[in-house]
Design an enzyme around this catalytic site. Sequence first.
Site, PDB file in Angstrom:
ATOM      1  N   HIS A 645      47.219  -5.404  37.483  1.00 48.31           N
ATOM      2  CA  HIS A 645      47.299  -4.044  38.016  1.00 48.31           C
ATOM      3  C   HIS A 645      48.741  -3.558  37.950  1.00 48.31           C
ATOM      4  CE1 HIS A 645      48.413  -6.731  41.299  1.00 48.31           C
ATOM      5  NE2 HIS A 645      49.087  -5.708  41.821  1.00 48.31           N
ATOM      6  N   ASP A 647      51.477  -1.443  40.428  1.00 47.98           N
ATOM      7  CA  ASP A 647      51.629  -1.039  41.822  1.00 47.98           C
ATOM      8  C   ASP A 647      51.883   0.458  41.840  1.00 47.98           C
ATOM      9  OD1 ASP A 647      51.355  -3.600  42.719  1.00 47.98           O
ATOM     10  OD2 ASP A 647      53.514  -4.017  42.709  1.00 47.98           O
ATOM     11  N   HIS A 697      50.995  -6.544  36.285  1.00 47.17           N
ATOM     12  CA  HIS A 697      51.058  -7.947  36.707  1.00 47.17           C
ATOM     13  C   HIS A 697      49.777  -8.369  37.405  1.00 47.17           C
ATOM     14  CE1 HIS A 697      52.465  -5.551  40.115  1.00 47.17           C
ATOM     15  NE2 HIS A 697      52.086  -6.543  40.905  1.00 47.17           N
ATOM     16  N   ARG A 707      47.722 -18.728  51.062  1.00 49.73           N
ATOM     17  CA  ARG A 707      49.040 -18.247  50.664  1.00 49.73           C
ATOM     18  C   ARG A 707      49.261 -16.874  51.282  1.00 49.73           C
ATOM     19  NH1 ARG A 707      50.393 -15.488  45.058  1.00 49.73           N
ATOM     20  NH2 ARG A 707      52.643 -15.264  45.331  1.00 49.73           N
TER      21      ARG A 707
END
Length: 716
Positions: A645, A647, A697, A707
């Site tokens: 995607h 940002d 990314h 995480r």
Amino acid sequence: FYCWIHNQLELMMCLLCSLLHAENLLVLTVATKQTEGFRRFRRSAQFFNYKIQVLGLDEEWKGGDDKKPAGGGQKVRLLKSALKQHADKEDLIILFTESYDVLFASGPTELLKKFKQAKSKVVFSAENYIYPDRKLEAKYPPVRDGKRFLGSGGFIGYAPNLKKLVEEWKGKDDDSDQLFYTKIFLDPEKRVCVVKLFLCLDHRSRIFQNLNGALDEVVLKFENARVRARNLLYDTLPVIIHGNGPTKLQLNYLGNYIPQIWTFETGCTVCDEGLRSLTGIKALPMILIGIFIEQPTPFLSQFFLRLRNLHYPKQRIQIFIHNHVMDSFVNEHSKEYLAMKVIGPDDEMENAEARNLGMDLCRKDPDCDYYFSLDAEVVLKNTETLRILIEQNKSVIAPLVSRHEKLWSNFWGALSPDGYYARSEDYVDIVQRRRVGLWNVPYISSVYMVKGKVLRSELDEGDLFHGGKLDADMAFCHNVRNQGVFMYLTNRHQFGHILSLENYQTSHLHNDLWQIFSNPEDWREKYIHENYTAALKGKLVEMPCPDVYWFPIFTDTACDELVEEMEHYGKWSTGDNTDSRIQGGYENVPTIDIHMNQIGFEREWYKFLLDYIAPITEKLYPGYYTKVAFVVRYKPDEQPSLMPHHDASTFTINIALNRVGIDYEGGGCRFLRYNCSIRAPRKGWTLMHPGRLTHYHEGLPTTKGTRYIAVSFIDP
Ligand SMILES: *[C@@H]1O[C@H](CO)[C@@H](O)[C@H](O)[C@H]1NC(C)=O
Ligand SMILES: *[C@@H]1O[C@H](CO)[C@@H](O)[C@H](O)[C@H]1NC(C)=O
Ligand SMILES: *[C@@H]1O[C@H](CO)[C@@H](O)[C@H](O)[C@H]1NC(C)=O
């Protein structure tokens, strides 16, 4: 010439001539106890080389007290008997003075010169107020210029004349000495003829400065390193300063500057009783540290960490804690210390009572050499504090601590008439350390040391922390002052600061996170990575992929507390497209997340970005502000990864909040255009990369554990 010191040569000459003249000058004073005021008097006398003889030492004082009018007859009795041995010394000049509240401001040469200029056999100090018998006012000779009334606190005269002066004394010890001398003075025959006293008053304070009723007349004049009290009204330089009546504190103030030789950088060059060096003492003094956590206080774990790091053997320290907040410190470290006692919230003990109790533990233990009182809002950064304070050898001493960049501190330089704060002329200079030294002050709080010996003598009254309507600290200082014990403040070293307790919210799991506004320095120390400064200087900034910067930002504590805060809140988004935030249009790709505004952390986060990210981005990508911030959670069985995607931001910061290989496995980030992955994110480090096209990314799958990352989209 004036015996006035301005360089070494003149100092030598001054001492020589003082010695010569001192031959026919003797200072007599009455002191039944060696109070601190007396020791100060004696030091100032020694400084100028006066020869002093102390009368009545260790005798019981029967001459009345502050609460009783008049009194003082005991001094006349003692003087009368002392003068017997000097009666035939025609040339001997005797200065009789009080000592507890008196200072010399100049030496014998100047004193004798001024006395001789007065052309009287006996010279008394003069006052603005008539005391103790106001009816005598009409009998006083009028005075054109100067103070009209006799003060018996200081007078000087030839030995035979003084002997005659007191010859008729038949009074009791608690009769008024001042009334006795006044009556002689007001009797014209006695004054001039019968006993040939040629008695006069020092109307214009050329020799004696009584401060009562005359505070406005007296100022300190600084010239280079010299300082002298000057009477502005009469343009005189008094030799003897007397803090009579209610002016003791003003004398304490003047005593900070005279008779020492002053430089503002290093403080007094002839200081007090000299320092005691702790090196070479085999067993260090035993200290009882009283710790007071009287209200919710931020950064407590740091407080206890600093306590543990004080450079002083723990086996010579006992600890007393009065707290409203428990800390693991007690369980984990009590065995390291000689002893530890805790009065917890369940004991329901109020502040003053707890402070009395802590102090009493030291008072009652003959082995307790020092009591060190420390409030939790004090950030004591100087690990040598205990040693430094002990070395000053004072009954009561506080290290200066103040709010960062503020004038708020733990001492007052003066008191208002009703006993509250008043600013002294030197307050700001002391707080800002433009004047350094040891300061005799009327009020200290938050952190101070008291000698155990003094607790067992002058301060042996067990209830020092109560006093009328005064709060505990004011009552303590009031009681200490009343006992004639001096409280000192030292700003010779940097010691630390005081936290601001305003706006401390206690509604969160980790309240300190919210302290970025109130206590920014402490926030930084707790939460910002120690190598951030290096990153700011451009060192330690790595570029793992093109235009992707990587640098340390958070401490482990910051990461842990942020994650715990989010899990504590617990309302993770569902990660599907019905999420309202996605419709709001700022997330292209749904994540399992909690936004900073959901935990009320938006303002704080924005401040963090401004203070810590902006300075770096100004170097890397100038001129941006944040748009949205959230913590994302990746779990194998929930949402392990994020598809490729962009940002919705110009650039993005992405802070790893936990440790790969320990807290989770897998994870990382891949920039597709460059086929470049960051597979081992470092806890507390942030990635910073452009958000749009070039940096398409994806979040790589987390295969085990959970995480967490904190993400911020930042836009111009
Ligand atoms: C410490 O002060 C006391 C008076 O309070 C004095 O008697 C003593 O000599 C001083 N000790 C040192 C080492 O200066
Ligand atoms: C900070 O940098 C130094 C030198 O590179 C390193 O030894 C130290 O471990 C770093 N500190 C932390 C907390 O990572
Ligand atoms: C990306 O890099 C990896 C090795 O790092 C390589 O195996 C792979 O073929 C590369 N993919 C592309 C599309 O270049």
